[in-house]
Design a protein around this motif. Structure first.
Motif, mmCIF file in Angstrom:
data_model
loop_
_atom_site.group_PDB
_atom_site.id
_atom_site.type_symbol
_atom_site.label_atom_id
_atom_site.label_comp_id
_atom_site.label_asym_id
_atom_site.label_seq_id
_atom_site.Cartn_x
_atom_site.Cartn_y
_atom_site.Cartn_z
ATOM 1 N N MET A 337 -12.878 39.857 -34.235
ATOM 2 C CA MET A 337 -13.037 39.409 -33.109
ATOM 3 C C MET A 337 -12.997 37.827 -32.973
ATOM 4 S SD MET A 337 -16.698 40.322 -31.378
ATOM 5 C CE MET A 337 -16.149 39.830 -29.597
ATOM 6 N N LEU A 338 -11.610 36.776 -31.542
ATOM 7 C CA LEU A 338 -12.174 35.575 -31.832
ATOM 8 C C LEU A 338 -13.550 34.609 -31.126
ATOM 9 C CD1 LEU A 338 -9.433 34.014 -32.061
ATOM 10 C CD2 LEU A 338 -9.696 33.947 -28.994
ATOM 11 N N ILE A 339 -14.317 34.941 -30.774
ATOM 12 C CA ILE A 339 -15.308 34.010 -31.123
ATOM 13 C C ILE A 339 -16.343 34.016 -32.450
ATOM 14 C CG2 ILE A 339 -16.749 36.122 -30.821
ATOM 15 C CD1 ILE A 339 -17.231 32.529 -29.264
ATOM 16 N N LEU A 340 -16.149 35.523 -33.524
ATOM 17 C CA LEU A 340 -16.228 35.502 -35.013
ATOM 18 C C LEU A 340 -15.516 34.173 -35.594
ATOM 19 C CD1 LEU A 340 -17.492 38.979 -35.521
ATOM 20 C CD2 LEU A 340 -18.987 36.585 -35.384
ATOM 21 N N PHE A 341 -14.134 34.009 -35.518
ATOM 22 C CA PHE A 341 -13.220 33.580 -36.324
ATOM 23 C C PHE A 341 -13.185 32.588 -36.069
ATOM 24 C CE2 PHE A 341 -8.559 31.867 -36.949
ATOM 25 C CZ PHE A 341 -8.509 33.426 -38.099
ATOM 26 N N ARG A 342 -14.068 31.805 -35.150
ATOM 27 C CA ARG A 342 -13.652 30.118 -34.628
ATOM 28 C C ARG A 342 -14.976 29.738 -35.477
ATOM 29 N NH1 ARG A 342 -10.943 28.314 -30.809
ATOM 30 N NH2 ARG A 342 -9.410 30.539 -28.957
ATOM 31 N N GLN A 343 -16.009 30.728 -35.826
ATOM 32 C CA GLN A 343 -17.453 29.728 -36.156
ATOM 33 C C GLN A 343 -17.073 30.338 -37.033
ATOM 34 O OE1 GLN A 343 -20.946 32.048 -34.390
ATOM 35 N NE2 GLN A 343 -20.835 33.699 -36.547
ATOM 36 N N GLY A 344 -16.145 30.367 -37.818
ATOM 37 C CA GLY A 344 -16.541 29.893 -39.789
ATOM 38 C C GLY A 344 -16.421 28.853 -39.970
ATOM 39 N N ALA A 345 -16.281 27.601 -40.185
ATOM 40 C CA ALA A 345 -16.185 26.522 -40.454
ATOM 41 C C ALA A 345 -17.608 26.131 -40.555
ATOM 42 C CB ALA A 345 -15.213 25.800 -39.610
ATOM 43 N N ARG A 410 -20.472 24.472 -27.098
ATOM 44 C CA ARG A 410 -20.513 23.519 -26.077
ATOM 45 C C ARG A 410 -18.493 24.395 -25.819
ATOM 46 N NH1 ARG A 410 -23.664 22.668 -22.442
ATOM 47 N NH2 ARG A 410 -22.406 20.990 -21.759
ATOM 48 N N SER A 411 -17.950 24.543 -26.937
ATOM 49 C CA SER A 411 -16.281 24.664 -26.631
ATOM 50 C C SER A 411 -16.230 26.495 -26.246
ATOM 51 C CB SER A 411 -15.326 23.987 -27.931
ATOM 52 O OG SER A 411 -15.779 22.443 -28.257
ATOM 53 N N ASN A 412 -17.257 26.420 -26.527
ATOM 54 C CA ASN A 412 -17.061 28.034 -26.329
ATOM 55 C C ASN A 412 -17.639 28.905 -25.506
ATOM 56 O OD1 ASN A 412 -14.150 29.095 -29.015
ATOM 57 N ND2 ASN A 412 -16.020 27.398 -30.314
ATOM 58 N N GLY A 413 -17.870 28.517 -24.886
ATOM 59 C CA GLY A 413 -18.909 28.941 -24.041
ATOM 60 C C GLY A 413 -20.321 29.776 -24.420
ATOM 61 N N GLN A 472 -23.039 39.007 -24.544
ATOM 62 C CA GLN A 472 -21.528 39.930 -26.038
ATOM 63 C C GLN A 472 -22.155 39.039 -25.945
ATOM 64 O OE1 GLN A 472 -18.380 41.844 -23.757
ATOM 65 N NE2 GLN A 472 -19.508 43.525 -22.634
ATOM 66 N N ASN A 473 -20.863 38.033 -26.383
ATOM 67 C CA ASN A 473 -20.971 37.019 -27.497
ATOM 68 C C ASN A 473 -22.183 36.127 -28.325
ATOM 69 O OD1 ASN A 473 -18.103 36.892 -26.761
ATOM 70 N ND2 ASN A 473 -18.286 35.464 -25.512
ATOM 71 N N LEU A 474 -23.038 36.036 -27.492
ATOM 72 C CA LEU A 474 -24.553 35.586 -28.524
ATOM 73 C C LEU A 474 -24.947 36.447 -28.523
ATOM 74 C CD1 LEU A 474 -26.254 33.873 -25.522
ATOM 75 C CD2 LEU A 474 -25.700 32.524 -26.876
ATOM 76 N N GLY A 475 -24.727 37.935 -28.656
ATOM 77 C CA GLY A 475 -24.951 38.959 -29.690
ATOM 78 C C GLY A 475 -24.304 39.683 -30.676
ATOM 79 N N VAL A 476 -23.243 39.352 -30.811
ATOM 80 C CA VAL A 476 -22.485 39.590 -32.125
ATOM 81 C C VAL A 476 -22.632 37.953 -32.480
ATOM 82 C CG1 VAL A 476 -20.923 41.255 -30.500
ATOM 83 C CG2 VAL A 476 -20.016 38.580 -30.956
ATOM 84 N N THR A 477 -22.550 36.720 -32.504
ATOM 85 C CA THR A 477 -22.494 36.129 -33.338
ATOM 86 C C THR A 477 -23.743 35.324 -33.426
ATOM 87 O OG1 THR A 477 -22.375 34.033 -31.874
ATOM 88 C CG2 THR A 477 -20.775 35.308 -31.991
ATOM 89 N N ASN A 478 -24.857 35.828 -33.124
ATOM 90 C CA ASN A 478 -26.094 35.039 -33.530
ATOM 91 C C ASN A 478 -26.279 33.278 -34.174
ATOM 92 O OD1 ASN A 478 -27.968 36.353 -34.028
ATOM 93 N ND2 ASN A 478 -28.633 36.050 -36.556
ATOM 94 N N PHE A 479 -25.492 33.485 -32.657
ATOM 95 C CA PHE A 479 -25.685 31.872 -32.561
ATOM 96 C C PHE A 479 -26.755 31.046 -32.124
ATOM 97 C CE2 PHE A 479 -24.449 27.866 -29.570
ATOM 98 C CZ PHE A 479 -23.967 27.253 -30.112
ATOM 99 N N THR A 480 -27.651 31.621 -31.536
ATOM 100 C CA THR A 480 -28.678 30.170 -31.283
ATOM 101 C C THR A 480 -29.392 30.573 -32.630
ATOM 102 O OG1 THR A 480 -29.759 32.793 -30.441
ATOM 103 C CG2 THR A 480 -28.463 30.930 -29.031
ATOM 104 N N TYR A 481 -29.622 31.363 -33.674
ATOM 105 C CA TYR A 481 -30.041 31.675 -34.883
ATOM 106 C C TYR A 481 -30.062 30.374 -35.633
ATOM 107 C CZ TYR A 481 -31.676 32.257 -39.780
ATOM 108 O OH TYR A 481 -32.139 31.578 -40.352
ATOM 109 N N PHE A 482 -28.620 29.971 -35.586
ATOM 110 C CA PHE A 482 -27.445 29.294 -36.681
ATOM 111 C C PHE A 482 -27.995 28.616 -36.390
ATOM 112 C CE2 PHE A 482 -24.761 33.301 -37.774
ATOM 113 C CZ PHE A 482 -25.124 33.170 -38.985
ATOM 114 N N LEU A 483 -27.693 27.796 -34.693
ATOM 115 C CA LEU A 483 -27.870 25.735 -33.539
ATOM 116 C C LEU A 483 -29.740 25.718 -34.115
ATOM 117 C CD1 LEU A 483 -26.788 23.915 -32.278
ATOM 118 C CD2 LEU A 483 -28.071 25.481 -29.840
ATOM 119 N N TYR A 484 -30.938 26.542 -34.085
ATOM 120 C CA TYR A 484 -31.814 26.068 -34.670
ATOM 121 C C TYR A 484 -31.946 26.247 -35.736
ATOM 122 C CZ TYR A 484 -31.750 27.170 -29.020
ATOM 123 O OH TYR A 484 -30.905 27.380 -27.834
#
Length: 670
Positions: A337-345, A410-413, A472-484
């Motif tokens: 899914m697109l939100i996962l695709f964008r965080q690969g780098a 910031r770029s992906n909400g 939903q996006n925070l749930g599938v990406t685990n973004f907060t953990y990676f950022l912190y």
């Protein structure tokens, strides 16, 4: 009568010919072969094909022989492709790899703009074929062939995000989590070094003996490669073994066409994307050499991940779903899914930073080659050689990871300010007040046309929808953990603690110096508590217990060392005496006229031995916020894993189990 028929026949022929001319003229005009006024020029087939990039020359590189074969096959191309596909599967079953590669190339020539053959066959070569190889350099060769096939497909299918993404994923996966990752990473680094610089003949003298000066220069230029060769499972314990490794792998896929000259972009391995902007200014480029620290598959993957974002629609700084249709000139990937695709780098940059830590690259002190080594096992008997000094490896890598995660959020909400979230909630409460939703956690309802006509209600639905997408996006990406995680790991205290834990693990397992390992663990735990207090989000993340899991495993190792070094009673005394010692540093207590903290610790240790108080580990009890340092569930999980990895103690009188039986070391399963 006949004249009448002839006249009518001639009229029909003229009419048919006129119709053909009219249709041909209209076709030529409609196709855009003849230029038209601006009013109609944009509506021609050629103009639309150029706008949508559907012409073959716009889709990517064209190949004359493949085009000629496709034209000659006409309607039988599908039958030929199916036959070649079946034949390729048979060649794979028979381990006829050269014939398989030839058939794969034929399939891609016949279907150059059908992405599936490129994806499947490259995966087949990189994963299925490579694991059939007994020799690791053969495995490396086929992994490289699979990646090169994907890169070739990307050149033929320009602006295809899926092909670019899977080039990056293959780099990340095969050189990141493979069970043979140490050797594969070494071979990858050899591919990036000019063959002239890794020539084993230049590291020995005329008698065939080691030229220590030349060997030291090689080590200074390639510190990470040398350290991995010596300390990983590759286990080149002497300079002779390092040179033998270079000799055995002299002919690996390379970026160079000869001893010093870079090959063309399409002929290099590792293959890199072309120089691109925006976003790719600091990425590796195919026309530039790569240093030892840059010879990492994670960095190549990062470049391809960022390159794969160029064909995508622009990111939305507010929470949103994947658009159903891409705007003209843009493409939406098939998966993930697109939100996962964008965080690969960003994810790959975190992998790179973790790899540096796992191999011991923390700060500017570098690596002492012969640290704690004496006698004939020293590489440099007459000097102390330090490699990789002067660079804050871990800090630089984690700062870059934190920057990339922050920009991605910031770029992906994904990273909203508290004010933004509160504004969304205030607007969305109208749906709750009107009874359209029972809670803020529900999915956004579909409003009628009359309801959408109310601006306040439409805004409420839009805000509620953004909150839903954010959740939903925070749930599938685990973004907060990676950022912190990146935020905490770039701190000097965290880096110091990581280094102490790394040293303690090595002191205990490699050098069997339990006393120094215990001291290193103690200092590391003190620092780690400070990290947990300073970065509570890193410590208390709702979706990941990885930080607690990792450090609690170190506590179990520490407790095992204490038991081994001091005994089950004395280890309690050491922990208790240490607490007393910390209190005594503020107000030094007299002890027979002396104030030595070491005597104080010894006295309290003996006192504690007699009291036999229970052991409390460094992370037992409660943190300053009133919560346990480590959750009970994490403790149980780590204990089960830790105990299962330890050998079962022998029980007197027990018969040997089948695994312990020296006559039957590998018994059949029951």
């Amino acid at each position: 009568m006949s004249a009448t028929y002839e006249r009518r026949s001639a009229q029909r022929k003229l009419a048919y010919f006129g119709i053909i001319l009219v249709l041909l003229t209209l076709t030529i005009l409609w196709r855009g072969i003849i230029s038209l006024p601006n009013l109609f020029a944009e509506k021609t087939i050629l103009a639309q094909a150029e706008r949508l990039e559907m012409r073959e020359i716009d889709q990517g590189e064209t190949e004359l022989s493949g085009s000629a074969i496709r034209l000659l096959l006409t309607g039988s191309r599908g039958l030929a492709v199916c036959s070649l596909w079946v034949a390729a599967q048979e060649k794979q079953k028979r381990h006829e790899w050269n014939e398989l590669e030839l058939l794969v190339k034929s399939i891609t020539k016949l279907q150059p703009h059908f992405v599936t053959p490129w994806l499947f066959q490259s995966w087949n070569i990189s994963y299925n074929v490579s694991v059939e190889s007994d020799r690791l350099n053969d495995m490396y060769f086929y992994i490289g062939r699979g990646i090169e096939l994907l890169a070739e497909g990307e050149r033929v299918n320009r602006n295809n995000p899926d092909l670019r993404y899977w080039v990056a994923f293959t780099y990340q996966n095969k050189f990141g989590v493979s069970d043979k990752v140490d050797t594969l990473r070494c071979l990858y680094q050899l591919s990036c070094i000019p063959p002239d610089e890794r020539d084993p003949k230049k590291l020995v003298d005329e008698k065939g003996e080691i030229n220590l000066r030349a060997f030291e220069q090689f080590c200074q230029k390639n510190p990470q490669l040398v350290r991995r060769l010596r300390e990983s499972k590759v286990a080149c314990l002497t300079p002779e073994e390092v040179i033998e490794f270079l000799r055995d792998n002299r002919k690996v896929p390379s970026r160079y066409q000869d001893a010093t000259t870079l090959a063309k972009t399409g002929d290099q391995f590792p293959v890199l994307p072309p120089a691109f902007v925006p976003g790719g200014e600091d990425e590796q480029k195919p026309n530039e050499p790569i240093s030892d620290s840059g010879s990492d598959a994670f960095l190549a993957a990062r470049a391809w991940y960022r390159y794969s974002l160029l064909p995508l629609p622009d990111p939305d700084p507010e929470p949103s779903a994947t658009p159903e249709r891409a705007p003209p000139g843009k493409r939406i990937p098939r998966k993930p899914m697109l939100i996962l695709f964008r965080q690969g780098a960003a994810r790959t940059q975190s992998y790179y930073a973790e790899r540096l830590q796992a191999e011991g690259w923390f700060d500017e002190t570098g690596w002492i080659v012969d640290d704690r080594i004496i006698g004939r096992n020293r590489w440099f008997p007459d000097s102390t050689v330090i490699l990789g000094s002067g660079t804050k490896w871990s800090k630089v890598a984690w700062e870059r990871a934190h920057e990339m995660w922050y920009q991605h959020g910031r770029s992906n909400g994904l990273l909203l300010t508290p004010e933004q979230v509160e504004n969304y909630r205030n607007d969305a409460r109208l749906l709750l007040d009107m009874g359209l939703v029972k809670s803020m956690e529900e999915n956004t309802p579909t409003l009628t046309a009359d309801q959408l006509a109310d601006p306040a209600l439409a805004r409420a639905a839009d805000s509620h929808r953004k909150l839903m997408y954010l959740r939903q996006n925070l749930g599938v990406t685990n973004f907060t953990y990676f950022l912190y995680n990146a935020e905490a790991e770039k701190d000097d205290i965290t880096i110091r603690g990581r280094k102490l834990f790394f040293d303690a693990d090595r002191l205990a397992s490699r050098y069997a110096d339990e006393a120094k390992a215990i001291a290193s663990y103690r200092e590391a735990f003190d620092l780690w508590k400070r990290v947990f207090v300073t970065y509570p989000q890193y410590h208390r993340d709702e979706r990941s217990d990885q930080s607690q899991d990792w450090v609690y495993e170190r506590q179990l190792k520490y407790e095992k060392l204490l038991k081994s070094e001091y005994g089950s009673t004395a280890r309690n005394a050491v922990a208790y005496a240490r607490n007393l010692l910390q209190q005594a540093t503020a107000t030094v207590l007299p002890l027979n006229g002396l104030t030595s903290p070491y005597l104080l610790e010894a006295r309290d240790a003996r006192l504690q031995e007699r009291q036999s108080l229970p052991l409390t580990g460094p992370l037992e009890g409660l943190a300053p916020d009133g919560q346990p340092w480590v959750k009970d569930g994490v403790k149980e999980t780590v204990k089960l894993r830790f105990n299962s990895s330890q050998p079962r103690p022998a029980v007197p009188g027990d018969a040997l189990s089948p695994v312990q039986d020296p006559q039957n070391p590998n018994p059949p399963p029951k």
